[in-house]
Design an enzyme around this catalytic site. Structure first.
Site, PDB file in Angstrom:
ATOM      1  N   THR A  85       0.756  -1.288   0.035  1.00 12.83           N
ATOM      2  CA  THR A  85       0.004  -0.071   0.240  1.00 12.83           C
ATOM      3  C   THR A  85       0.825   1.386  -0.059  1.00 12.83           C
ATOM      4  OG1 THR A  85      -1.904  -1.179   0.978  1.00 12.83           O
ATOM      5  CG2 THR A  85      -1.872   1.476   1.282  1.00 12.83           C
ATOM      6  N   ASP A 309      -9.137  -3.398   0.570  1.00 11.51           N
ATOM      7  CA  ASP A 309      -8.057  -3.934   0.881  1.00 11.51           C
ATOM      8  C   ASP A 309      -8.271  -4.567   2.294  1.00 11.51           C
ATOM      9  OD1 ASP A 309      -5.072  -4.446   0.779  1.00 11.51           O
ATOM     10  OD2 ASP A 309      -5.243  -3.662   2.479  1.00 11.51           O
ATOM     11  N   ASP A 356      -3.265   0.749  -6.023  1.00 14.10           N
ATOM     12  CA  ASP A 356      -1.969   0.621  -5.405  1.00 14.10           C
ATOM     13  C   ASP A 356      -1.456  -0.883  -5.410  1.00 14.10           C
ATOM     14  OD1 ASP A 356      -3.558  -0.363  -3.445  1.00 14.10           O
ATOM     15  OD2 ASP A 356      -2.915   0.544  -1.666  1.00 14.10           O
ATOM     16  N   HIS A 357      -2.140  -1.750  -5.317  1.00 17.98           N
ATOM     17  CA  HIS A 357      -1.630  -3.047  -5.827  1.00 17.98           C
ATOM     18  C   HIS A 357      -2.939  -4.010  -5.981  1.00 17.98           C
ATOM     19  CE1 HIS A 357      -3.081  -4.115  -1.912  1.00 17.98           C
ATOM     20  NE2 HIS A 357      -2.492  -2.929  -1.194  1.00 17.98           N
TER      21      HIS A 357
END
Length: 549
Positions: A85, A309, A356-357
């Site tokens: 993150t 997340d 972010d991923h």
């Protein structure tokens, strides 16, 4: 002489006449063409394929609208490891990588002192808006400028920049060093808070928003599916062995009684879709009360959605909980874009959405589908590695951490006892390479010459910060990750973690898409090019010129 005198008089009259005409002409607008407002949206742990996995059930005004009216970079990839993150948010907004911007993980080890640092931690500041320590945060650990900083510089600090996220790092790092404000969530009070890095007290509008007690109101509604359970065709059945359950519950199934889960604090909000809704509430309140988009220059709102997340970690990509969360997020996004249309004006703002991923499928789920996968037991590996090193080098605890798939050594111990660091690194690599769950183990100083694919060499080098990263990079086999066997995790180079969405829409953006390779580090220079400002000072990316008008 008379002719020459007459000529001079005529010339003077002509000049005066032209000056007079020039004064009567309307003054043309010479300001740089820019949108009134830029809204950067980062959806934490949003895999690229979520754009299409639930596409049939998205509304026309949310993600479908971005794809239809905007420009989508369909092959955007993270160009470093580890994919976490703090690094993702930093790299999106700096156009840079850990080797340069210094954010080497959510937590990382100062290689000189051996002490663990939190990416946004700052004990020199105090919490604003709560008595907890959750506000002791700032962007000081970020070593370069952000595109938001560059906008502030370009307008002599007349542009307003505000960052918002449930996670402190999700609001702080994108907003940059010179932001007007950043706000994040305090579990203890259920309030939006900040730090003395930005202000001495919360603005009245934030106090008023907090006074509405929205987290409590949302959680009292409990969480059930938005649609009938049997319509969630993209997910595994509700009761399965792949998902983590909430504390105090017997199984990870709907309905989820959130109304009985916030007696001690409001942290449970993070792992519900209401966390995203609450973030949209704050974003709208910021636009309304800070008059973002009504400035004489461009303003910037950097908003990150963290609940996706938390949800992914607990339940995994194939869960009804994650599917329901994205359907609800899409509905909230549609409402937010309509708000921007009405408040700022359609065509007057630019919005971009990225992540972010991503996140891997649950390994046991993959195994059950006969796809190779597994858990990398990093704690066990560290223990066994230290035992092996102790036999060879006669010292204990030579490895202080295996975090973010990197091995950090006890540098003070090595220096004090005059140990051969090069030999220790070699021993680490040889030990790790023998494991069946590890594909490669690489001494980062030798990454360029390692016998591994070129794409991995580049990502290892980009992700290594000599002051804050471990010296051995571990590359697990595809489908393997460290962490709990329930839900999911991320951090590796594979497409499920590194392939992210990047969609732009609005002022200055063409309609269309590209399937060419775009890097995460290209996002910031694309926004800089759109705004006609300098790219951040650590930028290594290139603008996606085909997206710009």
């Amino acid at each position: 002489m008379k002719i020459k005198h007459t000529f001079l008089i005529a010339l003077v009259l002509a000049i005066v006449s032209n000056l007079s005409l020039a004064q009567k002409k309307p003054i043309q607008n010479t300001s740089v063409p820019r949108p009134k407002l830029v809204v950067g949206i980062v959806v934490d742990q949003m895999r690229w394929d979520y754009l299409y996995r639930y596409y049939d059930r998205y509304s026309n005004g949310g993600l479908k609208r971005l794809l239809k009216d905007g420009f989508s970079c369909e092959n955007t990839n993270i160009d470093y490891i580890p994919t976490v993150t703090a690094i993702g948010h930093s790299s999106i907004y700096t156009g840079s990588v850990p080797a340069i911007h210094g954010i080497a993980g959510n937590d990382f080890i100062n290689q000189k002192t051996g002490k663990t640092m939190y990416c946004a931690g700052d004990t020199a500041v105090q919490t604003v808006g709560s008595t907890s320590t959750a506000g002791q945060m700032s962007p000081r650990n970020l070593l370069v400028s952000t595109v938001t900083d560059e906008l502030r510089l370009a307008t002599n600090f007349r542009s307003k920049v505000i960052g918002i996220a449930l996670k402190d790092r999700g609001g702080i790092l994108p907003a940059g060093h010179s932001a007007n404000a950043a706000y994040w969530f305090d579990d203890q009070t259920g309030n939006w808070i900040s730090s003395t890095y930005y202000m001495q007290q919360l603005p009245d509008w934030v106090k008023n928003l907090n006074a509405q007690r929205l987290p409590e109101k949302y959680l009292k509604q409990d969480w059930n599916t938005l649609y009938p359970m049997n319509t969630y065709a993209q997910s595994t059945k509700d009761d399965n062995r792949y998902e983590g359950k909430f504390s105090g519950t017997s199984a990870p199934v709907f309905p989820i009684k959130t109304s009985s889960m916030f007696e001690k604090d409001f942290g449970i909000l993070r792992t519900t879709p209401y966390g995203n809704t609450f973030t949209f509430d704050c974003a709208k309140a910021a636009i309304e009360n800070e008059k973002l988009g009504q400035n004489t220059v461009t303003d910037f709102l950097a908003v990150s959605f963290s609940s996706t997340d938390y949800m992914g970690h607990r339940f995994g990509p194939n869960s009804i909980e994650v599917e329901d969360t994205y359907l609800r997020f899409d509905r909230d996004l549609s409402s937010f874009l309509s708000y921007l249309d009405n408040k700022i004006g359609t065509g007057n703002y630019t919005v971009f959405l990225t992540a972010d991923h991503g996140g891997a499928h649950n390994p046991n789920f993959l195994i059950d589908q006969k796809i190779p996968a597994g858990i990398l037991p990093t704690s066990k590996i560290q223990k066994e590695l230290n035992e092996a090193l102790s036999k060879e080098f006669k010292e204990s605890n030579i490895v202080v951490s295996i975090g973010s798939y990197q091995v950090s050594l006890n540098n003070s111990l090595i220096a004090k006892n005059n140990l051969d660091e090069a030999a220790i690194r070699t021993a680490c690599v040889e030990f790790l390479k023998k494991r069946d769950d590890i594909l490669f183990a690489v001494d980062v100083d030798k990454a360029s010459e390692a016998a591994i694919p070129e794409v991995l060499k580049k990502r290892i080098i980009n992700g290594y910060n000599k002051e804050r990263s471990g010296v051995i990079q571990i590359i697990p086999k595809p489908g393997y990750f460290s962490g709990s066997p329930l839900g999911t995790n991320h951090g590796v180079w594979n497409p499920y973690d590194a392939h992210i969405p990047f969609v732009l829409m609005g002022w200055g953006i063409k309609q269309g898409s590209t399937s060419r390779m775009v890097k995460m580090t290209d996002i910031s220079p694309t926004i800089a090019a759109l705004l006609h400002i300098q790219a951040p000072n650590g930028n290594i990316g290139e603008p996606v010129v085909e997206a710009l008008k």
